[in-house]
Design a protein around this motif. Structure first.
Motif, short mmCIF file in Angstrom:
data_model
loop_
_atom_site.label_atom_id
_atom_site.label_comp_id
_atom_site.label_asym_id
_atom_site.label_seq_id
_atom_site.Cartn_x
_atom_site.Cartn_y
_atom_site.Cartn_z
N TYR A 143 0.73 -1.13 0.07
CA TYR A 143 -0.03 -0.03 0.01
C TYR A 143 0.89 1.32 -0.07
O TYR A 143 0.63 2.02 -0.89
CB TYR A 143 -1.06 -0.06 1.10
N THR A 240 -0.56 12.46 -7.51
CA THR A 240 -1.22 11.37 -7.10
C THR A 240 -1.37 11.19 -5.67
O THR A 240 -0.34 11.49 -5.03
CB THR A 240 -0.57 10.05 -7.64
N GLN A 242 -3.30 8.74 -2.24
CA GLN A 242 -4.02 7.53 -1.98
C GLN A 242 -4.65 7.60 -0.42
O GLN A 242 -4.13 8.45 0.43
CB GLN A 242 -3.10 6.23 -2.01
N ILE A 252 -7.43 -0.09 -1.00
CA ILE A 252 -7.06 1.40 -1.13
C ILE A 252 -7.54 2.08 -2.36
O ILE A 252 -8.17 1.34 -3.11
CB ILE A 252 -5.35 1.04 -1.41
N GLU A 253 -7.29 3.39 -2.40
CA GLU A 253 -8.08 4.23 -3.26
C GLU A 253 -6.74 5.34 -3.74
O GLU A 253 -6.32 5.82 -2.86
CB GLU A 253 -9.16 5.07 -2.99
N VAL A 254 -6.63 5.16 -5.12
CA VAL A 254 -5.59 6.08 -5.73
C VAL A 254 -6.12 6.90 -6.54
O VAL A 254 -6.87 6.60 -7.44
CB VAL A 254 -4.56 5.12 -6.54
N TRP A 371 -7.55 -1.66 -8.12
CA TRP A 371 -7.66 -2.07 -6.80
C TRP A 371 -9.38 -1.92 -6.81
O TRP A 371 -9.99 -2.08 -5.85
CB TRP A 371 -7.17 -0.73 -5.94
#
Length: 482
Positions: A143, A240, A242, A252-254, A371
């Motif tokens: 992560y 970017t 996360q 996880i969110e990117v 993801w």
């Protein structure tokens, strides 16, 4: 000693009686096809693929006895703890049955008993890969932190894998996005992040290092795609971030707080910017040139105040004209897939090199699809405008990061269909009607053992027409000095 020898002999005889003979005489018939790993039942393969070795899925099976016969003639045999076919015999059989099929007969032994299963078929496509192999990054699905990672290449006709560059050779820095021009290893680009970060451009036998982060662009240079002429390369520049999920099936969110798309002129070493693909108020991303070089595809969404509303971010698929001679980008944007209409988000547009199709990934929101378990592959027919999900290859888990062969008859993609944790590589072919075949997992010498032990994910894969020639030590020194 006599007593010991007596009991040793009894034990040995008992083992021999209970063990599976590799030449079974008494076999029980089972009215179903075998449950094998990987699932190669009914797949379509090219003649130049490595042997589809397999095991029984159930570990209680200790031995297999496998015969493979070609409808046009020829046969091969494998026996042991798993089906391990001779590479040369395998390719001879496939060449003899090009455009036909193989019939596979499996017997398997469990607890001293042999079972005969119904035969299954493997289609041998008349369309070759026409590619030597593939390139990819292997990375642990972490992560925030990462350890060992590297860029690798793999011959697809056998099981040979070699390292192109590992991060131990660049002071443990992150590296990603190895991208060739239409599978040509004479022209490629990849990124190294960290203290000595650089975007490495290889062409004409030379390496040029560009700043990985350029303040005038507003972020790092990522997601490259070559113009077919080789003179230009499109990048996105992204800031970017996360965050982590705690209450759903995502980990996880990117997301990007901002992003733009620009074109880099490799001859003039100039950035073509301040265009319709670098607008304020909109976040452009994931560029790709059309195979004739006249269009630049990209995804875009109206900028928001992230991370608030992150799950409402939906990218549309667009294109803008590109003039190769002048290097100018057009003044009008065409929307091909409108997120406002579909209610979904588009990412990773990849046109086939024959210009017929454009494959992309669709997901509920965002663009970092690996993801997202709901992420699926979609196909847009560029001649008819028909757009559809590739149900032939999609699963209940994430499919993404796809690329085409030069002949546009095969494609690869990553999927987490096995366990939801690790991305693996799959291959499928496309017929003259745009229908895809059942995908098959990248073959390995002993696939069950290999994939059970592999703690890394395959990432950003692509085909390569011939082996990539690299000097990792020299490349490491160049990056260190940059």
């Amino acid at each position: 000693m006599k007593k010991i020898n007596k009991w040793a002999l009894i034990t040995l005889l008992s083992f021999l009686v209970s063990a599976c003979s590799l030449h079974p005489d008494h076999v029980q018939m089972v009215n179903q096809q075998p449950d094998i790993y990987p699932d190669y039942i009914g797949v379509t393969i090219p003649v130049d693929i490595a042997p589809l070795n397999f095991s029984m899925t159930d570990d209680d099976f200790t031995d297999v006895y496998v015969d493979v016969k070609g409808e046009k003639g020829g046969s091969i045999h494998a026996e042991g703890t798993y089906a391990d076919f001779d590479v040369d015999e395998w390719h001879q059989l496939l060449k003899a049955n090009k455009g036909s099929r193989l019939l596979v007969s499996v017997m398997a032994c469990r607890e001293g008993n042999w079972y005969q299963y119904r035969d299954f078929s493997i289609e041998v496509s008349p369309n070759p890969l026409d590619e030597w192999g593939i390139t990819y990054r292997r990375i642990a699905p972490s992560y925030a932190l990462y350890g060992h990672m590297g860029l690798y290449q793999r011959c697809l006709s056998d099981f040979t894998e070699t390292s192109m560059l590992e991060n131990s050779q660049v002071h443990g820095q992150c590296m990603n996005c190895h991208t060739q021009n239409r599978t040509n290893p004479e022209q490629y680009v990849f990124h190294v992040r960290g203290e000595h970060g650089a975007t490495v451009v290889h062409q004409h036998g030379k390496d040029v290092l560009l700043k990985a982060r350029n303040d005038s662009l507003g972020g790092t240079m990522v997601y490259p795609y070559w113009h077919p002429s080789g003179r230009y390369c499109a990048f996105s520049t992204n800031k970017t971030a996360q965050m982590f999920h705690t209450g759903n099936n995502k980990r996880i969110e990117v997301f990007d707080t901002s992003s733009d798309v620009f074109v880099y002129d490799m001859e003039k070493h100039e950035v073509i910017k301040d265009t319709l693909i670098m607008t304020t108020g909109w976040a452009e991303n994931t560029p790709a040139f059309s195979p004739d070089g006249k269009w630049l595809y990209f995804t875009t969404v109206r900028c928001g105040n992230y991370p608030k509303g992150y799950d409402q971010v939906r990218y549309s698929l667009c294109r803008v004209a590109f003039d190769e001679k002048s290097g100018k980008i057009g003044t009008e944007v065409d929307t091909l897939v409108n997120a406002g209409v579909t209610g979904k988000s588009v990412t990773w547009p990849r046109p086939s090199y024959d210009g017929k199709y454009l494959m992309y990934t669709q997901l509920d929101y965002g663009y970092f699809s690996v993801w997202h378990p709901e992420a699926d592959l979609y196909m847009l027919d560029l001649e008819t405008g028909v757009n559809r999900p590739l149900n032939e290859v999609n699963s209940i888990r994430s499919e993404s990061l796809h690329n085409w062969t030069r002949n546009s008859r095969w494609f690869l993609f990553t999927s987490r269909r096995e366990d939801g944790l690790y991305t693996r590589l799959y291959f499928s072919s496309v017929d003259e009607h745009g229908k895809a075949t059942k995908p098959f997992l990248l073959p390995q010498q002993n696939p069950k053992e290999y994939y059970q032990r592999l703690m890394y994910s395959y990432n950003t894969p692509d085909f390569t027409s011939v082996p990539v020639k690299t000097n990792a030590r020299e490349m490491g020194r160049k990056i260190e000095r940059f």
